[in-house]
Design an enzyme around this catalytic site. Structure first.
Site, PDB file in Angstrom:
ATOM      1  N   ARG A 103      92.008   7.067  56.849  1.00 36.89           N
ATOM      2  CA  ARG A 103      91.850   5.776  56.196  1.00 36.89           C
ATOM      3  C   ARG A 103      90.802   4.974  56.954  1.00 36.89           C
ATOM      4  O   ARG A 103      90.743   4.980  58.174  1.00 36.89           O
ATOM      5  CB  ARG A 103      93.176   5.037  56.065  1.00 36.89           C
ATOM      6  CG  ARG A 103      93.753   4.512  57.335  1.00 36.89           C
ATOM      7  CD  ARG A 103      94.975   3.674  57.029  1.00 36.89           C
ATOM      8  NE  ARG A 103      95.575   3.236  58.275  1.00 36.89           N
ATOM      9  CZ  ARG A 103      96.591   2.432  58.363  1.00 36.89           C
ATOM     10  NH1 ARG A 103      97.153   1.973  57.283  1.00 36.89           N
ATOM     11  NH2 ARG A 103      97.069   2.074  59.528  1.00 36.89           N
ATOM     12  N   ASP A 202     101.081   4.898  65.726  1.00 42.96           N
ATOM     13  CA  ASP A 202     100.145   5.818  65.089  1.00 42.96           C
ATOM     14  C   ASP A 202     100.636   7.248  65.296  1.00 42.96           C
ATOM     15  O   ASP A 202     100.614   7.769  66.415  1.00 42.96           O
ATOM     16  CB  ASP A 202      98.749   5.640  65.687  1.00 42.96           C
ATOM     17  CG  ASP A 202      97.709   6.448  64.922  1.00 42.96           C
ATOM     18  OD1 ASP A 202      97.906   7.680  64.766  1.00 42.96           O
ATOM     19  OD2 ASP A 202      96.717   5.876  64.460  1.00 42.96           O
TER      20      ASP A 202
END
Ligand code: URA
Length: 211
Positions: A103, A202
């Site tokens: 992304r 993450d």
């Protein structure tokens, strides 16, 4: 779209350790692997089967085996790769394809940088692997890819989903295809950086030792 949240104490326990900021990469990887195997059991509940005749040492009997064509498992790189072994442990005969998606941290849009998939996916059961269903952008782009190649039966296996991402996938899928999302937990929300809260941070960085 069907959403299945795996409601099991072992899933909850492993997820709690996974979320912990003090859990280091080697343990994190192991837990992802174990969790995905538990989720794979749920995700394959509707895997196609056929009746075959088997001869045991005692008698001949009709038994259930996986049908052809083989299911296709598609990890979304990078973090989905950490889920591959856990999935193929239960589906060792599956074919594996790859989708490289990232992304854009500014626009939060999904960019496809690699793809290795069979051209024709009509009639194939597909299993997408992506640990974090956050904005839904990556998963929608991946599902769109598979649908464009003819797939109509797609199951996404994710560890944690945000309600916002689930809604985006639901709105995209409508009644175009049979899409199922299997998750270990649905969390509260996304923060301003599109991280899942409370989430686990993450997933790619924690899997691959960047943090
Ligand atoms: N991707 C991640 O790895 N974590 C999040 O919280 C959201 C997206």
């Amino acid at each position: 779209m069907r959403l299945h949240v795996a409601d099991h104490p072992l899933v909850a326990h492993k997820l709690a350790v996974l979320r912990d900021v003090n859990t280091k990469s080697p343990t994190f990887r192991l837990l992802v692997d174990e969790l995905v195997t538990l989720l794979a059991y749920e995700a394959t509940r509707d895997v196609r089967t056929e009746q075959v005749e088997i001869t045991t040492p005692v008698a001949t009997t009709l038994s259930t085996k996986l049908a052809s064509p083989r299911p296709l498992v598609v990890p979304i790189l990078r973090a989905g790769l950490g889920m591959l072994d856990g999935m193929t442990r239960l589906l060792p005969s599956a074919e594996v394809g790859f989708l490289g998606m990232q992304r854009d941290e500014e626009t939060l849009e999904a960019i496809t940088y690699a793809n290795r998939l069979p051209e024709d996916l009509s009639g194939r059961q597909c299993f997408l692997l992506d640990p974090m269903l956050a904005t839904g952008g990556t998963l929608v782009a991946a599902i769109d890819y598979l649908l464009q190649r003819g797939a109509r039966d797609v199951t996404a296996v994710c560890l944690i989903a945000a309600p916002e991402g689930i809604k985006v996938v639901e709105d995209f899928v409508g009644d175009r295809a049979d899409v199922q999302v299997v998750v270990a937990a649905v969390d509260e929300r996304l923060n301003e950086k599109a991280y899942i809260v409370p989430g686990l941070g993450d997933a790619g960085d924690r899997l691959y030792g960047v943090v």
